[in-house]
Enzyme design. Sequence first.
Site, PDB file in Angstrom:
ATOM      1  N   LEU A   1     -15.534  17.250 -11.502  1.00  0.00           N
ATOM      2  CA  LEU A   1     -16.101  18.430 -12.133  1.00  0.00           C
ATOM      3  C   LEU A   1     -16.404  19.453 -11.049  1.00  0.00           C
ATOM      4  CD1 LEU A   1     -18.432  18.604 -15.149  1.00  0.00           C
ATOM      5  CD2 LEU A   1     -18.754  20.179 -13.257  1.00  0.00           C
TER       6      LEU A   1
ATOM      7  N   HIS B   1     -25.940  14.753  -3.606  1.00  0.00           N
ATOM      8  CA  HIS B   1     -25.711  15.985  -2.841  1.00  0.00           C
ATOM      9  C   HIS B   1     -26.271  17.170  -3.623  1.00  0.00           C
ATOM     10  CE1 HIS B   1     -23.594  19.167  -0.692  1.00  0.00           C
ATOM     11  NE2 HIS B   1     -23.174  18.271   0.190  1.00  0.00           N
TER      12      HIS B   1
END
Length: 337
Positions: A126, A230
Amino acid sequence: MYLVRTVDFADLPALERLAQQAGIGITNFPANRERLNDKIASSRRSLQTDVIQPGDESYLFVLVDTSKDEIVGCCGIDAIVGNDAPFYSYRIDEVVHASPQLQIHNRIPALFLCHDYSGTSRLIALVVDKAHQNATAMALLSKARLLFIARYPERFTKRLFVELRGESDKHGYSAFWDALGKHFFSMDFQKADYLSAISNKHFIADLMPRYPIYVPTLPEAAQDAIGVIHEKSSQSADILLEEGFEFRGYVDIFDAGPTIEARTENLNTIANQKSGKALTLTEISKGAMHIVSAGHLESFRVTAAPAEPQAAGLGLEQATQERLAVSPGHRIQWATL
């Protein structure tokens, strides 16, 4: 407005741009023209294949900004991972060390190399252009995959997982990799990440340590990175967690990013999606935002728009019908956004 559709070969330059922008850590979407072209070819082939049960198929979708007819994002699904080579993860578990004589009983966290996700469907890649990382675009792109799975359940397993990108800096430094993987692969994180994306995974099995890794023996920075998402993946992670995905103690072997999973029937979009006829609204819709899909396999497309559920189907504005290439009476599928 936005539209999600299946990928085509003409989309390759846009995918290259998105892959370059995505940066390090997304191994299933490499900045490599040949591999991206292979992914397009695999998706086209999969959409043209009659499937009774999931196999080597993969599906890639693009997000289009319809105001400019520009591709601004992509996402995908692997029907099954681990067919050609085991799909490796670290499972976080505990090892008990006890001494009755000294009255010591320690439970020590450890990382066990495993391939528990082999044979399971996976959501991948994505990636959204920075200028379009708004709530509508991100949710539409993420949930469009789930409407595809709901429409074609025979193409996927009942269990679904997603690898979330772990911590690394813009220069490709990963504290976890530096403390562990680097000693067995003799290369930096950026190179290992790239090789994993463009080649088969046999080298992982050949080089990774076979024995449990005791977490307390790792440097503190590496320990702190285990299971951390992240910062660039936090928005997409929030969407998935709200859908019903959960962390079950598995992390990536390179950057220790968390793996989340769910039973497909328990995901909100899949559990609550409906299907029926497209109906025309004569006035501007005052209904809630919905994600609406139409089309079969290669012509599958999804958009986000205000819509009004009715007894016979879903009321859509004319502009929404045009984006989906449907007319009143066409079968559509929808869920609230």
